[in-house]
Design an enzyme around this catalytic site. Sequence first.
Site, mmCIF file in Angstrom:
data_model
loop_
_atom_site.group_PDB
_atom_site.id
_atom_site.type_symbol
_atom_site.label_atom_id
_atom_site.label_comp_id
_atom_site.label_asym_id
_atom_site.label_seq_id
_atom_site.Cartn_x
_atom_site.Cartn_y
_atom_site.Cartn_z
ATOM 1 C CG ASP A 295 -6.942 49.374 -16.803
ATOM 2 O OD1 ASP A 295 -5.829 48.825 -16.883
ATOM 3 O OD2 ASP A 295 -8.005 48.743 -16.664
ATOM 4 C CD GLU B 155 -6.316 45.103 -18.858
ATOM 5 O OE1 GLU B 155 -6.911 44.785 -17.817
ATOM 6 O OE2 GLU B 155 -5.461 44.376 -19.395
#
Length: 415
Positions: free
Chosen positions: A289, A332
Amino acid sequence: MHSREIKYSFTQHYLIAVVLLVILSSTTFYILTTALKSSETTAYIVNLSGKQRMLSQRIALYSQLYLSSYDRKNSRKSIAIQAILENTANEMRFENERLSSGEIYPEKKVELSNTLQKLYFEKNHLKDRVNAYTALVEELIHSKTRKEAEAISDKIIKSSNALLGDLNMAVLQYQIEGDSNISNVQTMVLVVWIITLFTLLLEIVFIFQPMAHKMATLFQKIVWHEHNLQEEIKIRTNSLTIANEKLAHLASHDPLTGLKNRLNMEKELQELIDHQNIYKSSYAVVMLDIDWFKKINDTYGHDAGDFVLCELSKIFLDTVRPQDSVYRAGGEEFVIIFNRITKEQVIAKCEKIRQRIQEHHFDYNDLSFHITISIGIYHPETVLVNSVTEALKLADNALYEAKRAGRNNVVAIDN
Protein backbone atom coordinates in the site's frame (compact mmCIF):
# COMPACT_ATOMS: atom_id res chain seq x y z
CA MET A 1 -51.72 0.44 -87.69
CA HIS A 2 -49.32 -2.45 -87.68
CA SER A 3 -46.47 -0.24 -86.58
CA ARG A 4 -48.63 1.20 -83.89
CA GLU A 5 -49.40 -2.30 -82.61
CA ILE A 6 -45.71 -3.16 -82.60
CA LYS A 7 -44.96 0.04 -80.81
CA TYR A 8 -47.73 -0.70 -78.33
CA SER A 9 -46.50 -4.25 -77.82
CA PHE A 10 -42.94 -3.09 -77.37
CA THR A 11 -44.04 -0.38 -75.00
CA GLN A 12 -46.15 -2.86 -73.07
CA HIS A 13 -43.29 -5.34 -72.74
CA TYR A 14 -40.91 -2.53 -71.90
CA LEU A 15 -43.21 -1.27 -69.16
CA ILE A 16 -43.60 -4.79 -67.80
CA ALA A 17 -39.84 -5.15 -67.74
CA VAL A 18 -39.47 -1.79 -66.04
CA VAL A 19 -42.17 -2.61 -63.51
CA LEU A 20 -40.54 -5.96 -62.77
CA LEU A 21 -37.16 -4.30 -62.36
CA VAL A 22 -38.61 -1.67 -60.03
CA ILE A 23 -40.28 -4.34 -57.92
CA LEU A 24 -37.18 -6.54 -57.75
CA SER A 25 -34.88 -3.61 -57.09
CA SER A 26 -37.13 -2.29 -54.32
CA THR A 27 -37.39 -5.74 -52.78
CA THR A 28 -33.62 -6.15 -52.83
CA PHE A 29 -33.13 -2.71 -51.30
CA TYR A 30 -35.66 -3.51 -48.57
CA ILE A 31 -33.99 -6.83 -47.78
CA LEU A 32 -30.56 -5.26 -47.66
CA THR A 33 -31.84 -2.47 -45.40
CA THR A 34 -33.50 -5.04 -43.16
CA ALA A 35 -30.28 -7.05 -43.03
CA LEU A 36 -28.25 -4.04 -41.99
CA LYS A 37 -30.78 -3.04 -39.33
CA SER A 38 -30.94 -6.63 -38.08
CA SER A 39 -27.15 -6.74 -37.89
CA GLU A 40 -27.08 -3.46 -35.98
CA THR A 41 -29.79 -4.63 -33.59
CA THR A 42 -28.01 -7.96 -33.07
CA ALA A 43 -24.70 -6.25 -32.34
CA TYR A 44 -26.37 -3.86 -29.90
CA ILE A 45 -28.26 -6.60 -28.03
CA VAL A 46 -25.18 -8.85 -27.84
CA ASN A 47 -23.14 -5.94 -26.47
CA LEU A 48 -25.96 -5.14 -24.03
CA SER A 49 -26.14 -8.72 -22.76
CA GLY A 50 -22.34 -8.81 -22.61
CA LYS A 51 -22.48 -5.66 -20.53
CA GLN A 52 -24.63 -7.55 -18.00
CA ARG A 53 -21.75 -10.00 -17.51
CA MET A 54 -19.36 -7.12 -16.89
CA LEU A 55 -21.78 -5.45 -14.43
CA SER A 56 -22.23 -8.70 -12.45
CA GLN A 57 -18.45 -9.08 -12.17
CA ARG A 58 -18.08 -5.44 -11.14
CA ILE A 59 -20.65 -5.94 -8.35
CA ALA A 60 -18.73 -9.00 -7.11
CA LEU A 61 -15.45 -7.06 -7.15
CA TYR A 62 -16.71 -3.91 -5.47
CA SER A 63 -18.67 -5.87 -2.85
CA GLN A 64 -15.30 -7.29 -1.75
CA LEU A 65 -13.76 -3.82 -1.80
CA TYR A 66 -16.69 -2.49 0.21
CA LEU A 67 -16.26 -5.30 2.73
CA SER A 68 -12.54 -4.58 3.04
CA SER A 69 -13.34 -0.94 3.90
CA TYR A 70 -16.36 -1.78 6.05
CA ASP A 71 -14.67 -0.67 9.27
CA ARG A 72 -14.11 2.74 7.64
CA LYS A 73 -17.64 3.17 6.27
CA ASN A 74 -17.51 6.92 6.51
CA SER A 75 -14.22 7.28 4.68
CA ARG A 76 -14.09 8.84 1.24
CA LYS A 77 -12.96 5.55 -0.28
CA SER A 78 -15.81 3.56 1.30
CA ILE A 79 -18.39 6.13 0.22
CA ALA A 80 -17.03 6.06 -3.33
CA ILE A 81 -17.20 2.24 -3.42
CA GLN A 82 -20.75 2.35 -2.09
CA ALA A 83 -21.73 4.82 -4.82
CA ILE A 84 -20.20 2.60 -7.50
CA LEU A 85 -22.03 -0.44 -6.12
CA GLU A 86 -25.37 1.38 -6.09
CA ASN A 87 -24.91 2.79 -9.59
CA THR A 88 -23.79 -0.58 -10.97
CA ALA A 89 -26.73 -2.41 -9.37
CA ASN A 90 -29.20 0.18 -10.71
CA GLU A 91 -27.69 -0.02 -14.18
CA MET A 92 -27.75 -3.83 -14.16
CA ARG A 93 -31.38 -3.83 -12.97
CA PHE A 94 -32.35 -1.35 -15.72
CA GLU A 95 -30.61 -3.31 -18.48
CA ASN A 96 -32.14 -6.54 -17.15
CA GLU A 97 -35.62 -5.03 -17.55
CA ARG A 98 -34.84 -3.94 -21.11
CA LEU A 99 -33.46 -7.32 -22.15
CA SER A 100 -36.17 -9.42 -20.48
CA SER A 101 -39.02 -7.26 -21.85
CA GLY A 102 -37.52 -6.83 -25.32
CA GLU A 103 -37.99 -3.06 -25.13
CA ILE A 104 -34.46 -2.33 -26.31
CA TYR A 105 -35.47 0.80 -28.18
CA PRO A 106 -38.21 3.25 -27.09
CA GLU A 107 -39.97 3.03 -30.45
CA LYS A 108 -39.41 -0.67 -31.14
CA LYS A 109 -39.89 -3.87 -29.18
CA VAL A 110 -37.80 -6.96 -29.92
CA GLU A 111 -39.74 -10.19 -29.53
CA LEU A 112 -37.96 -12.74 -27.33
CA SER A 113 -37.60 -16.26 -28.68
CA ASN A 114 -38.98 -19.26 -26.76
CA THR A 115 -35.45 -20.12 -25.64
CA LEU A 116 -34.89 -16.64 -24.22
CA GLN A 117 -38.38 -16.64 -22.66
CA LYS A 118 -37.50 -19.85 -20.81
CA LEU A 119 -34.09 -18.48 -19.86
CA TYR A 120 -35.52 -15.27 -18.40
CA PHE A 121 -38.85 -16.44 -16.96
CA GLU A 122 -39.18 -20.24 -16.75
CA LYS A 123 -36.26 -22.67 -16.60
CA ASN A 124 -33.46 -20.39 -15.41
CA HIS A 125 -35.51 -17.46 -14.06
CA LEU A 126 -32.68 -15.17 -15.11
CA LYS A 127 -34.69 -11.96 -14.72
CA ASP A 128 -35.62 -12.70 -11.10
CA ARG A 129 -32.10 -13.89 -10.30
CA VAL A 130 -30.55 -10.70 -11.65
CA ASN A 131 -33.00 -8.64 -9.59
CA ALA A 132 -32.24 -10.77 -6.52
CA TYR A 133 -28.52 -10.36 -7.20
CA THR A 134 -28.80 -6.56 -7.36
CA ALA A 135 -30.99 -6.59 -4.24
CA LEU A 136 -28.07 -8.18 -2.37
CA VAL A 137 -26.14 -4.97 -3.04
CA GLU A 138 -28.79 -2.98 -1.15
CA GLU A 139 -28.63 -5.50 1.71
CA LEU A 140 -24.84 -5.23 1.79
CA ILE A 141 -24.86 -1.42 1.86
CA HIS A 142 -27.48 -1.34 4.61
CA SER A 143 -25.91 -4.13 6.68
CA LYS A 144 -25.53 -3.18 10.32
CA THR A 145 -22.63 -5.42 11.33
CA ARG A 146 -19.49 -6.65 9.65
CA LYS A 147 -20.56 -10.25 10.20
CA GLU A 148 -23.81 -9.56 8.38
CA ALA A 149 -21.90 -7.78 5.60
CA GLU A 150 -19.52 -10.75 5.23
CA ALA A 151 -22.45 -13.15 4.93
CA ILE A 152 -24.11 -11.01 2.27
CA SER A 153 -20.80 -10.59 0.44
CA ASP A 154 -20.36 -14.37 0.37
CA LYS A 155 -23.86 -14.66 -1.14
CA ILE A 156 -22.90 -12.15 -3.82
CA ILE A 157 -19.75 -14.09 -4.74
CA LYS A 158 -21.59 -17.42 -4.85
CA SER A 159 -24.47 -15.92 -6.83
CA SER A 160 -22.03 -14.21 -9.19
CA ASN A 161 -20.44 -17.48 -10.32
CA ALA A 162 -23.78 -19.15 -11.11
CA LEU A 163 -25.27 -15.97 -12.59
CA LEU A 164 -22.27 -15.43 -14.84
CA GLY A 165 -22.85 -18.80 -16.45
CA ASP A 166 -26.48 -17.99 -17.30
CA LEU A 167 -25.53 -14.51 -18.54
CA ASN A 168 -23.02 -16.21 -20.84
CA MET A 169 -25.83 -18.46 -22.04
CA ALA A 170 -27.93 -15.37 -22.82
CA VAL A 171 -25.09 -13.77 -24.79
CA LEU A 172 -24.54 -17.00 -26.74
CA GLN A 173 -28.26 -17.33 -27.47
CA TYR A 174 -28.46 -13.75 -28.74
CA GLN A 175 -25.48 -14.44 -30.99
CA ILE A 176 -27.04 -17.67 -32.30
CA GLU A 177 -30.35 -15.97 -33.04
CA GLY A 178 -28.60 -13.01 -34.63
CA ASP A 179 -26.61 -15.31 -36.89
CA SER A 180 -29.80 -17.19 -37.75
CA ASN A 181 -31.58 -13.95 -38.72
CA ILE A 182 -28.68 -12.93 -40.91
CA SER A 183 -28.65 -16.38 -42.51
CA ASN A 184 -32.38 -16.09 -43.30
CA VAL A 185 -31.88 -12.69 -44.86
CA GLN A 186 -29.02 -14.05 -46.96
CA THR A 187 -31.31 -16.85 -48.17
CA MET A 188 -33.93 -14.28 -49.12
CA VAL A 189 -31.30 -12.27 -50.96
CA LEU A 190 -30.26 -15.42 -52.84
CA VAL A 191 -33.87 -16.18 -53.80
CA VAL A 192 -34.41 -12.63 -55.03
CA TRP A 193 -31.14 -12.84 -56.93
CA ILE A 194 -32.24 -16.07 -58.67
CA ILE A 195 -35.63 -14.58 -59.60
CA THR A 196 -33.92 -11.47 -60.87
CA LEU A 197 -31.54 -13.52 -63.01
CA PHE A 198 -34.39 -15.49 -64.54
CA THR A 199 -36.29 -12.28 -65.29
CA LEU A 200 -33.24 -10.78 -66.89
CA LEU A 201 -32.83 -13.81 -69.17
CA LEU A 202 -36.47 -13.58 -70.27
CA GLU A 203 -36.13 -9.89 -70.97
CA ILE A 204 -33.00 -10.49 -73.03
CA VAL A 205 -34.92 -13.01 -75.15
CA PHE A 206 -38.11 -10.95 -75.67
CA ILE A 207 -36.89 -7.30 -75.56
CA PHE A 208 -34.52 -5.42 -77.86
CA GLN A 209 -30.86 -4.70 -77.28
CA PRO A 210 -31.37 -1.49 -75.24
CA MET A 211 -33.52 -3.45 -72.80
CA ALA A 212 -30.92 -6.22 -72.57
CA HIS A 213 -28.28 -3.60 -71.82
CA LYS A 214 -30.40 -2.07 -69.09
CA MET A 215 -30.99 -5.47 -67.53
CA ALA A 216 -27.27 -6.27 -67.53
CA THR A 217 -26.57 -2.98 -65.78
CA LEU A 218 -29.15 -3.70 -63.11
CA PHE A 219 -27.76 -7.19 -62.65
CA GLN A 220 -24.34 -5.72 -61.90
CA LYS A 221 -25.91 -3.41 -59.34
CA ILE A 222 -27.58 -6.34 -57.60
CA VAL A 223 -24.29 -8.25 -57.46
CA TRP A 224 -22.62 -5.15 -56.05
CA HIS A 225 -25.30 -4.83 -53.35
CA GLU A 226 -24.89 -8.49 -52.38
CA HIS A 227 -21.12 -8.12 -52.19
CA ASN A 228 -21.50 -5.04 -49.98
CA LEU A 229 -23.86 -6.93 -47.69
CA GLN A 230 -21.37 -9.77 -47.29
CA GLU A 231 -18.57 -7.32 -46.56
CA GLU A 232 -20.75 -5.50 -44.04
CA ILE A 233 -21.56 -8.77 -42.31
CA LYS A 234 -17.86 -9.66 -42.14
CA ILE A 235 -17.00 -6.24 -40.69
CA ARG A 236 -19.73 -6.44 -38.06
CA THR A 237 -18.79 -10.01 -37.16
CA ASN A 238 -15.17 -8.93 -36.67
CA SER A 239 -16.34 -5.96 -34.62
CA LEU A 240 -18.36 -8.27 -32.36
CA THR A 241 -15.35 -10.56 -31.91
CA ILE A 242 -13.09 -7.63 -31.02
CA ALA A 243 -15.72 -6.20 -28.65
CA ASN A 244 -16.08 -9.54 -26.85
CA GLU A 245 -12.30 -9.86 -26.50
CA LYS A 246 -12.13 -6.34 -25.07
CA LEU A 247 -14.94 -7.13 -22.63
CA ALA A 248 -13.15 -10.28 -21.49
CA HIS A 249 -9.91 -8.33 -21.01
CA LEU A 250 -11.65 -5.49 -19.15
CA ALA A 251 -13.35 -7.98 -16.86
CA SER A 252 -10.01 -9.51 -15.81
CA HIS A 253 -7.54 -6.58 -15.91
CA ASP A 254 -7.18 -3.17 -14.31
CA PRO A 255 -7.76 -0.54 -17.04
CA LEU A 256 -5.20 1.95 -15.64
CA THR A 257 -2.15 -0.21 -14.96
CA GLY A 258 -2.90 -3.23 -17.14
CA LEU A 259 -2.31 -5.54 -14.17
CA LYS A 260 -4.60 -8.44 -13.40
CA ASN A 261 -7.50 -7.49 -11.15
CA ARG A 262 -8.92 -9.01 -7.98
CA LEU A 263 -11.05 -11.58 -9.80
CA ASN A 264 -7.94 -13.14 -11.34
CA MET A 265 -6.11 -12.90 -8.04
CA GLU A 266 -8.74 -14.82 -6.05
CA LYS A 267 -8.94 -17.61 -8.61
CA GLU A 268 -5.16 -18.06 -8.90
CA LEU A 269 -4.60 -17.73 -5.15
CA GLN A 270 -7.17 -20.44 -4.42
CA GLU A 271 -5.32 -22.75 -6.81
CA LEU A 272 -2.06 -22.11 -4.92
CA ILE A 273 -3.78 -22.75 -1.57
CA ASP A 274 -5.22 -26.06 -2.80
CA HIS A 275 -1.87 -27.03 -4.31
CA GLN A 276 -0.06 -26.23 -1.06
CA ASN A 277 -2.50 -28.25 1.01
CA ILE A 278 -1.95 -31.29 -1.24
CA TYR A 279 1.71 -31.05 -2.26
CA LYS A 280 3.08 -28.75 0.49
CA SER A 281 4.45 -26.32 -2.09
CA SER A 282 5.24 -22.93 -0.56
CA TYR A 283 3.90 -19.56 -1.62
CA ALA A 284 3.39 -16.09 -0.15
CA VAL A 285 0.73 -13.40 -0.34
CA VAL A 286 2.07 -9.85 -0.14
CA MET A 287 -0.08 -6.72 0.23
CA LEU A 288 1.55 -3.40 -0.69
CA ASP A 289 0.00 0.00 0.00
CA ILE A 290 1.34 3.45 -0.95
CA ASP A 291 2.03 5.60 2.13
CA TRP A 292 0.16 8.92 2.19
CA PHE A 293 -1.14 8.43 -1.35
CA LYS A 294 -3.89 10.97 -0.75
CA LYS A 295 -1.23 13.66 -0.24
CA ILE A 296 0.17 12.89 -3.70
CA ASN A 297 -3.24 13.42 -5.28
CA ASP A 298 -3.92 16.54 -3.24
CA THR A 299 -0.45 18.03 -3.84
CA TYR A 300 0.30 17.11 -7.43
CA GLY A 301 -3.13 16.18 -8.83
CA HIS A 302 -4.87 12.92 -9.71
CA ASP A 303 -2.98 12.62 -13.01
CA ALA A 304 0.24 12.47 -11.01
CA GLY A 305 -1.38 9.88 -8.76
CA ASP A 306 -2.26 7.76 -11.79
CA PHE A 307 1.34 8.15 -13.01
CA VAL A 308 2.62 6.85 -9.66
CA LEU A 309 0.32 3.81 -9.85
CA CYS A 310 1.51 2.97 -13.37
CA GLU A 311 5.16 3.54 -12.47
CA LEU A 312 4.84 1.29 -9.41
CA SER A 313 3.26 -1.41 -11.56
CA LYS A 314 6.29 -1.36 -13.84
CA ILE A 315 8.67 -1.58 -10.86
CA PHE A 316 6.76 -4.52 -9.38
CA LEU A 317 6.73 -6.39 -12.69
CA ASP A 318 10.43 -5.70 -13.19
CA THR A 319 11.30 -6.93 -9.68
CA VAL A 320 9.33 -10.16 -9.38
CA ARG A 321 10.21 -13.48 -10.97
CA PRO A 322 8.47 -14.99 -14.01
CA GLN A 323 6.53 -17.43 -11.82
CA ASP A 324 5.19 -14.62 -9.58
CA SER A 325 2.06 -12.54 -10.27
CA VAL A 326 1.23 -8.88 -9.60
CA TYR A 327 -2.34 -7.59 -9.14
CA ARG A 328 -3.96 -4.25 -8.47
CA ALA A 329 -6.44 -4.93 -5.68
CA GLY A 330 -7.96 -1.44 -5.84
CA GLY A 331 -7.04 2.17 -5.18
CA GLU A 332 -3.42 2.40 -4.09
CA GLU A 333 -3.31 -1.24 -2.92
CA PHE A 334 -1.43 -3.97 -4.79
CA VAL A 335 -1.00 -7.68 -4.19
CA ILE A 336 1.93 -9.87 -5.22
CA ILE A 337 1.67 -13.66 -5.07
CA PHE A 338 5.07 -15.36 -4.88
CA ASN A 339 5.16 -19.00 -5.95
CA ARG A 340 7.57 -21.56 -4.47
CA ILE A 341 9.33 -19.29 -2.00
CA THR A 342 10.35 -19.56 1.67
CA LYS A 343 9.35 -17.05 4.31
CA GLU A 344 12.91 -15.73 4.61
CA GLN A 345 13.20 -15.33 0.85
CA VAL A 346 9.93 -13.40 0.51
CA ILE A 347 10.86 -11.07 3.37
CA ALA A 348 14.18 -10.33 1.66
CA LYS A 349 12.44 -9.86 -1.66
CA CYS A 350 9.91 -7.44 -0.17
CA GLU A 351 12.63 -5.49 1.58
CA LYS A 352 14.39 -5.13 -1.78
CA ILE A 353 11.16 -3.85 -3.35
CA ARG A 354 10.56 -1.41 -0.48
CA GLN A 355 14.11 -0.03 -0.71
CA ARG A 356 13.98 0.27 -4.49
CA ILE A 357 10.77 2.29 -4.35
CA GLN A 358 12.10 4.48 -1.56
CA GLU A 359 15.13 5.35 -3.71
CA HIS A 360 13.20 5.72 -6.98
CA HIS A 361 12.73 9.19 -8.48
CA PHE A 362 9.17 9.68 -9.69
CA ASP A 363 9.61 12.25 -12.47
CA TYR A 364 6.27 13.59 -13.64
CA ASN A 365 6.31 16.59 -16.00
CA ASP A 366 8.52 19.12 -14.18
CA LEU A 367 8.05 17.41 -10.81
CA SER A 368 10.34 14.95 -9.08
CA PHE A 369 9.40 13.31 -5.79
CA HIS A 370 9.83 10.18 -3.68
CA ILE A 371 7.28 7.86 -2.11
CA THR A 372 7.34 4.93 0.28
CA ILE A 373 5.20 1.85 0.65
CA SER A 374 4.11 -0.39 3.50
CA ILE A 375 4.16 -4.16 2.98
CA GLY A 376 2.32 -6.96 4.76
CA ILE A 377 3.27 -10.63 4.19
CA TYR A 378 1.40 -13.86 4.75
CA HIS A 379 3.30 -17.16 4.38
CA PRO A 380 1.87 -20.64 5.16
CA GLU A 381 4.96 -21.48 7.24
CA THR A 382 3.33 -19.32 9.94
CA VAL A 383 -0.24 -20.60 9.76
CA LEU A 384 -2.12 -22.72 7.21
CA VAL A 385 -5.31 -21.43 5.58
CA ASN A 386 -7.93 -23.03 3.37
CA SER A 387 -9.47 -20.02 1.68
CA VAL A 388 -8.55 -16.87 -0.20
CA THR A 389 -10.37 -14.75 2.36
CA GLU A 390 -8.22 -16.10 5.21
CA ALA A 391 -4.95 -15.56 3.32
CA LEU A 392 -5.86 -12.00 2.31
CA LYS A 393 -7.07 -11.22 5.82
CA LEU A 394 -3.74 -12.28 7.35
CA ALA A 395 -1.76 -10.32 4.76
CA ASP A 396 -3.99 -7.30 5.40
CA ASN A 397 -3.37 -7.62 9.16
CA ALA A 398 0.37 -7.60 8.51
CA LEU A 399 -0.03 -4.52 6.30
CA TYR A 400 -1.94 -2.79 9.07
CA GLU A 401 0.89 -3.58 11.50
CA ALA A 402 3.41 -2.14 9.02
CA LYS A 403 1.47 1.10 8.84
CA ARG A 404 0.95 1.26 12.59
CA ALA A 405 4.69 0.84 13.05
CA GLY A 406 5.33 4.08 11.17
CA ARG A 407 4.91 3.02 7.52
CA ASN A 408 7.72 2.31 5.05
CA ASN A 409 8.03 -1.10 6.73
CA VAL A 410 7.86 -4.79 5.84
CA VAL A 411 5.90 -6.93 8.30
CA ALA A 412 5.30 -10.68 8.06
CA ILE A 413 2.37 -12.07 10.00
CA ASP A 414 3.51 -14.15 12.99
CA ASN A 415 0.36 -16.04 13.86
